[in-house]
Structures are given as C-alpha cells and as structure tokens.
Design a protein around this motif. Structure first.
Motif, PDB file in Angstrom:
ATOM      1  N   GLY A 370     -95.117  79.479   0.947  1.00 23.14           N
ATOM      2  CA  GLY A 370     -96.294  78.608   0.984  1.00 23.14           C
ATOM      3  C   GLY A 370     -97.481  79.192   1.721  1.00 23.14           C
ATOM      4  N   ASP A 371     -97.300  80.273   2.464  1.00 17.05           N
ATOM      5  CA  ASP A 371     -98.392  80.888   3.233  1.00 17.05           C
ATOM      6  C   ASP A 371     -99.140  81.874   2.324  1.00 17.05           C
ATOM      7  N   ILE A 372    -100.000  81.354   1.487  1.00 18.17           N
ATOM      8  CA  ILE A 372    -100.693  82.188   0.508  1.00 18.17           C
ATOM      9  C   ILE A 372    -101.792  83.022   1.164  1.00 18.17           C
ATOM     10  N   ASP A 373    -102.479  82.461   2.193  1.00 17.06           N
ATOM     11  CA  ASP A 373    -103.583  83.186   2.815  1.00 17.06           C
ATOM     12  C   ASP A 373    -103.133  84.136   3.920  1.00 17.06           C
ATOM     13  N   ASN A 381    -105.708  75.016   2.963  1.00 26.90           N
ATOM     14  CA  ASN A 381    -106.268  76.176   2.268  1.00 26.90           C
ATOM     15  C   ASN A 381    -105.255  76.789   1.311  1.00 26.90           C
ATOM     16  N   ASP A 382    -104.005  76.842   1.740  1.00 26.72           N
ATOM     17  CA  ASP A 382    -102.950  77.368   0.863  1.00 26.72           C
ATOM     18  C   ASP A 382    -102.776  76.454  -0.352  1.00 26.72           C
ATOM     19  N   ILE A 383    -102.863  75.141  -0.153  1.00 26.37           N
ATOM     20  CA  ILE A 383    -102.719  74.191  -1.258  1.00 26.37           C
ATOM     21  C   ILE A 383    -103.889  74.358  -2.242  1.00 26.37           C
ATOM     22  N   ALA A 384    -105.088  74.568  -1.697  1.00 29.26           N
ATOM     23  CA  ALA A 384    -106.257  74.777  -2.558  1.00 29.26           C
ATOM     24  C   ALA A 384    -106.121  76.062  -3.373  1.00 29.26           C
ATOM     25  N   LEU A 385    -105.647  77.141  -2.731  1.00 26.09           N
ATOM     26  CA  LEU A 385    -105.461  78.410  -3.445  1.00 26.09           C
ATOM     27  C   LEU A 385    -104.430  78.268  -4.561  1.00 26.09           C
ATOM     28  N   PHE A 386    -103.388  77.477  -4.307  1.00 22.41           N
ATOM     29  CA  PHE A 386    -102.372  77.242  -5.332  1.00 22.41           C
ATOM     30  C   PHE A 386    -103.005  76.571  -6.557  1.00 22.41           C
ATOM     31  N   LYS A 387    -103.842  75.535  -6.307  1.00 23.67           N
ATOM     32  CA  LYS A 387    -104.455  74.794  -7.418  1.00 23.67           C
ATOM     33  C   LYS A 387    -105.363  75.706  -8.242  1.00 23.67           C
ATOM     34  N   LEU A 388    -106.158  76.541  -7.568  1.00 20.84           N
ATOM     35  CA  LEU A 388    -107.042  77.466  -8.284  1.00 20.84           C
ATOM     36  C   LEU A 388    -106.231  78.445  -9.155  1.00 20.84           C
ATOM     37  N   HIS A 389    -105.098  78.869  -8.640  1.00 23.88           N
ATOM     38  CA  HIS A 389    -104.239  79.757  -9.437  1.00 23.88           C
ATOM     39  C   HIS A 389    -103.679  79.012 -10.643  1.00 23.88           C
ATOM     40  N   ILE A 391    -104.879  76.573 -12.380  1.00 27.30           N
ATOM     41  CA  ILE A 391    -105.847  76.358 -13.475  1.00 27.30           C
ATOM     42  C   ILE A 391    -106.498  77.673 -13.913  1.00 27.30           C
ATOM     43  N   LYS A 392    -105.960  78.799 -13.345  1.00 25.38           N
ATOM     44  CA  LYS A 392    -106.422  80.137 -13.692  1.00 25.38           C
ATOM     45  C   LYS A 392    -107.898  80.366 -13.339  1.00 25.38           C
ATOM     46  N   SER A 393    -108.320  79.697 -12.279  1.00 21.93           N
ATOM     47  CA  SER A 393    -109.677  79.912 -11.794  1.00 21.93           C
ATOM     48  C   SER A 393    -109.724  81.103 -10.842  1.00 21.93           C
ATOM     49  N   LYS A 394    -108.637  81.259 -10.028  1.00 22.21           N
ATOM     50  CA  LYS A 394    -108.500  82.401  -9.120  1.00 22.21           C
ATOM     51  C   LYS A 394    -107.028  82.782  -9.095  1.00 22.21           C
ATOM     52  N   VAL A 395    -106.686  83.769  -9.906  1.00 23.59           N
ATOM     53  CA  VAL A 395    -105.274  84.126 -10.120  1.00 23.59           C
ATOM     54  C   VAL A 395    -104.723  84.889  -8.909  1.00 23.59           C
ATOM     55  N   LEU A 396    -103.558  84.464  -8.456  1.00 19.25           N
ATOM     56  CA  LEU A 396    -102.877  85.126  -7.336  1.00 19.25           C
ATOM     57  C   LEU A 396    -102.064  86.316  -7.841  1.00 19.25           C
ATOM     58  N   GLN A 397    -101.897  87.324  -6.969  1.00 19.56           N
ATOM     59  CA  GLN A 397    -101.112  88.504  -7.328  1.00 19.56           C
ATOM     60  C   GLN A 397    -100.271  88.951  -6.130  1.00 19.56           C
ATOM     61  N   GLY A 398     -99.312  89.823  -6.405  1.00 19.60           N
ATOM     62  CA  GLY A 398     -98.511  90.447  -5.345  1.00 19.60           C
ATOM     63  C   GLY A 398     -97.783  89.452  -4.475  1.00 19.60           C
ATOM     64  N   VAL A 399     -97.803  89.704  -3.152  1.00 23.03           N
ATOM     65  CA  VAL A 399     -97.062  88.863  -2.209  1.00 23.03           C
ATOM     66  C   VAL A 399     -97.662  87.463  -2.111  1.00 23.03           C
ATOM     67  N   ALA A 400     -98.959  87.310  -2.400  1.00 27.51           N
ATOM     68  CA  ALA A 400     -99.557  85.973  -2.390  1.00 27.51           C
ATOM     69  C   ALA A 400     -98.959  85.115  -3.491  1.00 27.51           C
ATOM     70  N   LEU A 401     -98.700  85.731  -4.654  1.00 26.20           N
ATOM     71  CA  LEU A 401     -98.056  85.015  -5.760  1.00 26.20           C
ATOM     72  C   LEU A 401     -96.637  84.614  -5.396  1.00 26.20           C
ATOM     73  N   PHE A 406     -92.940  78.296  -3.951  1.00 26.64           N
ATOM     74  CA  PHE A 406     -92.359  77.629  -2.786  1.00 26.64           C
ATOM     75  C   PHE A 406     -90.886  77.294  -2.980  1.00 26.64           C
ATOM     76  N   ASP A 407     -90.506  76.882  -4.197  1.00 29.60           N
ATOM     77  CA  ASP A 407     -89.101  76.534  -4.432  1.00 29.60           C
ATOM     78  C   ASP A 407     -88.254  77.748  -4.799  1.00 29.60           C
TER      79      ASP A 407
END
Length: 431
Positions: A370-373, A381-389, A391-401, A406-407
């Motif tokens: 859950g620690d995306i940042d 902030n982590d919850i916001a980053l998840f939502k952006l990913h 909806i493909k507005s800001k795609v996460l990669q690597g260890v952030a993904l 979380f599960d």
C-alpha cells in the motif's frame, strides 16, 4: 576381523644333569593338522613336578583364546596373557606330587589367535622354568629358536567377532562447533549379545575437547552402566549389547583459535569384548574430521516477509528498520538505505523502493504493502495514486505497482483499494 587357527607343536627337550637350558634345547615343528597352535613340552628323563613357559606371539595377531589340553588331570594350572607385549605365560604344578609327563611329553593346550586378513606370524618359546626330581632350571632365555612362519587357516564356522563403528553427527566442522560421535557394535558373528566391552578413546586434544560421554556413572556401580576415566579416556561397560546398538555417545567441541584448515581424527582403540565364553578383540576404528573456517552464508531468509531473487515483499506499513531487521535471517551484515543511498536509523520507517544491502555485494529492493509513494506509510496520497492508476490517468510501474497490489494476488483490482481504505481507517490490520 578374522580369527585364524593353525596347529603347531612346540617341543622343548630338557636334558637332565645340565644346569641350564642350552640354546639348542627348544625347537618348533609344524604338524600336519591345522586346528590351532598346540603347545607341548617333552622331558627325556626324570619326573617333571612343575613348569612355566613363556611364548612370544609375533605378527599382526593377538591371542583370542587358550584352551587347556584334556589330559591335564590332577594339576594346578593357570595362564597369563600380556596383550601389550603379546606374550602368553603358562604355569602348571602337579597336584598329587606325581610326574606331569605322559611318556615324556606334556601337552599344554591350544592357542587360537585373531588377526586381520591372511598373513604370516611366528610363535617363539622365549623363557622356561622346569622343576624335575633331579634339578630345577632357572628360567634362562631360550635362544636360537628356529622361526616358523605360515599362513592362517580360516575357521569361519566357529570364530567369534564383532566390529566397532563410529558415526559422527558431522565430519566437516568449524572452530567452536560441538558434535557427537556414536560408538556402535556391529557385525556380530557367533555372538548373540555382548555382556562386557571396554576400550579407550583417542583424539588430538590440541584441536578437540571432550564435553561429555553419555551414560557415564562413576559412583553407582550397580546395574548396567558405563564407566569412563576422564584422565586416560578408558572405559568399560557391563551393559548388555546387541548388534547395531550404541555403546557410548561422545560429545566433543572444536577448540577456538586453532589454525584452519586442518584435518584431525577421533579413534577407539584397544577394544576388548566378551560374551562370557572368551575375549574378542575387534580392530581399532577411527574417523577423519575436517576443520574449516566458518563460511558466511550469502543471501537471507525470513519467516515473515517474502524474499525473492532481488526483492522483498509483504512488508506492512509503518514498519521500523529495527523491526524489519529482526525478521531477517542472515549471517552477514545488513543495512537499510533510502533511495538516495543514505543509511536509515533504527527508528525510521522502511519504505517502498528502499534498499536492503546484505554483505558486500547483495542488494534487495523493498516493497511495503500500500505504500505507493515510498514514505513507509499508507496515506490518502497512496489511495489517490491507486485511483489514478486504475483509470489509467497515471500508470504505476515497478515496485510502486507491486505496492498497489495490496491483497498480493498479482492483480490490481477494486479489492486492493477497498482493503487499503479499511487499513487506513484502522478497520483491519495485517499479520
């Protein structure tokens, strides 16, 4: 071990009137029979009242049994065997005062010898005392005794034997290591059980030190016990032993400060066992032990986190460096560093994207659930980053993904977001 049996007649000619036994008064003659080493003495004249004789056994054999001749009646008799010198001495005295000689010849008995393999050995008469009605010899040494060498003749049907076996808990050791050696009795032949067994331990006390010998009881002499002398390492057991049973357990320790690598040994020697019908002497047994410098195992393991080739996952948010290190198993030095290669203190939080340095050259990247940042916490902030990913507005990669999963089912779904929100409001926890 093989018990080998050969018959030889050993004749000592006693000439009356002489004050000593002359150098040519003893001889060795090989008989046609092959059923032991038969000892006998012949007197030309006079009445033989008593005698003693010493026989030297030469070669890689020892006395297994000595059986008195059946014709020795109304006599007082005894014998002594010196295992260290491999000498047999026989004593006979007439119990009635009559002569011992039967038509001038006294058959003393038969030697059975034990040895390994098929080799040659010699038996020499080295000393004798004889008391007759005319004179008494003074036990002068018998010299110029002809050598008689011959190969053993095996008697597998009746020989008794057993072997010693040493079983070390480990053979490759480091300074400071403790280990055990089991001393077992094996390969019984014509023996059902051993009633008594004794021997001596041997090892290099500059390399090894004795911790304990199991089942030792030096005070209570009752029952079936094992007695051990810590000064000379000799032991004796009157515990009944069956085949493949452990006689003693020896615990030892490798001394600290010794120069390595080094090879050493542990040995059991001078073993003597009995089933109450004669002594049995198994061969000495030893094992080789390798002492090496302790090798530091590379890599790590953990019962709490998932350690992969170069990444560590399943770390809970809000985990301090001290707690994280406590759940890592390794023999090497470990350091936690942030993304800028700065070493973290023990009270700082472990975050996604940080590095665990192991030893000199092994590095693992850390992933906190859950620690995306990457600040070590689960925040809005982590919850916001998840939502952006999502909806493909800001795609996460690597260890952030990976942190967004979380599960930890390898899929980014709405269930991850639901669980992140529950954890954030403290409605759920992670084990």
């Amino acid at each position: 071990m093989r018990k080998i049996i050969v018959r030889v007649a050993i004749m000592m000619i006693i000439l009356l009137g002489m004050l000593s036994i002359k150098s040519n008064a003893a001889s060795l003659e090989k008989t046609a029979e092959a059923n032991g080493v038969m000892l006998s003495i012949t007197a030309d004249n006079g009445q033989v009242k008593s005698l003693s004789a010493t026989f030297q056994i030469e070669g890689e054999v020892t006395l297994d049994t000595f059986k008195w001749a059946d014709n020795l009646e109304n006599v007082l008799k005894d014998y002594r065997y010196n295992k260290l010198e491999n000498k047999l001495t026989i004593y006979i005295t007439s119990g009635t005062g009559e002569s011992l000689a039967n038509e001038g010849r006294i058959i003393l008995g038969t030697i059975n010898v034990s040895g390994n393999g098929t080799k040659s050995y010699k038996i020499n008469l080295t000393n004798a005392n004889l008391v007759t009605s005319n004179y008494r010899s003074l036990g002068e040494e018998v010299s110029d005794n002809p050598d008689l060498s011959f190969e053993y003749i095996q008697n597998e049907e009746t020989r008794q034997s057993f072997d010693m076996e040493l079983e070390a808990s480990k053979n490759i050791l480091n300074p400071g290591d403790e280990f055990e050696v089991k001393v077992k009795v094996t390969n019984f032949q014509n023996i059902t059980e051993l009633l008594v067994a004794g021997g001596q331990l041997e090892y290099n006390n500059e390399i090894l030190e004795l911790v304990e010998v199991a089942n030792v009881d030096n005070e209570n002499l009752e029952g079936n016990n094992i007695y051990f002398n810590e000064t000379n390492f000799k032991f004796i057991s009157d515990k009944k032993l069956v085949e493949n049973e452990t006689l003693i357990n020896v615990k030892l320790r490798v001394k600290q400060g010794i120069v390595v690598p080094k090879e050493t040994y542990f040995k059991i020697k001078s073993v003597d066992g009995s089933a109450a019908n004669g002594d049995v002497y198994p061969k000495d047994e030893s094992i080789v032990l390798q002492i090496e410098e302790a090798k530091v195992e590379e890599g790590i393991s953990s019962d709490k986190y998932i350690v992969e080739e170069d990444i560590i996952t399943n770390i809970s948010p809000n985990t301090k460096v001290s707690e994280f290190k406590a759940n890592i198993k390794t023999e090497q030095n470990i350091v936690v560093k942030d993304k800028n290669n700065n070493t973290l203190g023990e009270d700082e939080l472990v975050g996604t994207g940080m590095i665990l340095s192991v030893g000199n050259n092994k590095i693992y990247t850390l992933v906190v659930r859950g620690d995306i940042d990457g600040n070590g916490k689960l925040t809005t902030n982590d919850i916001a980053l998840f939502k952006l990913h999502y909806i493909k507005s800001k795609v996460l990669q690597g260890v952030a993904l990976k942190a967004a999963d979380f599960d930890m089912n390898n899929n980014i779904t709405t269930n991850d977001l639901a669980q992140m929100k529950l954890f954030y409001i403290k409605a759920t926890t992670l084990d």
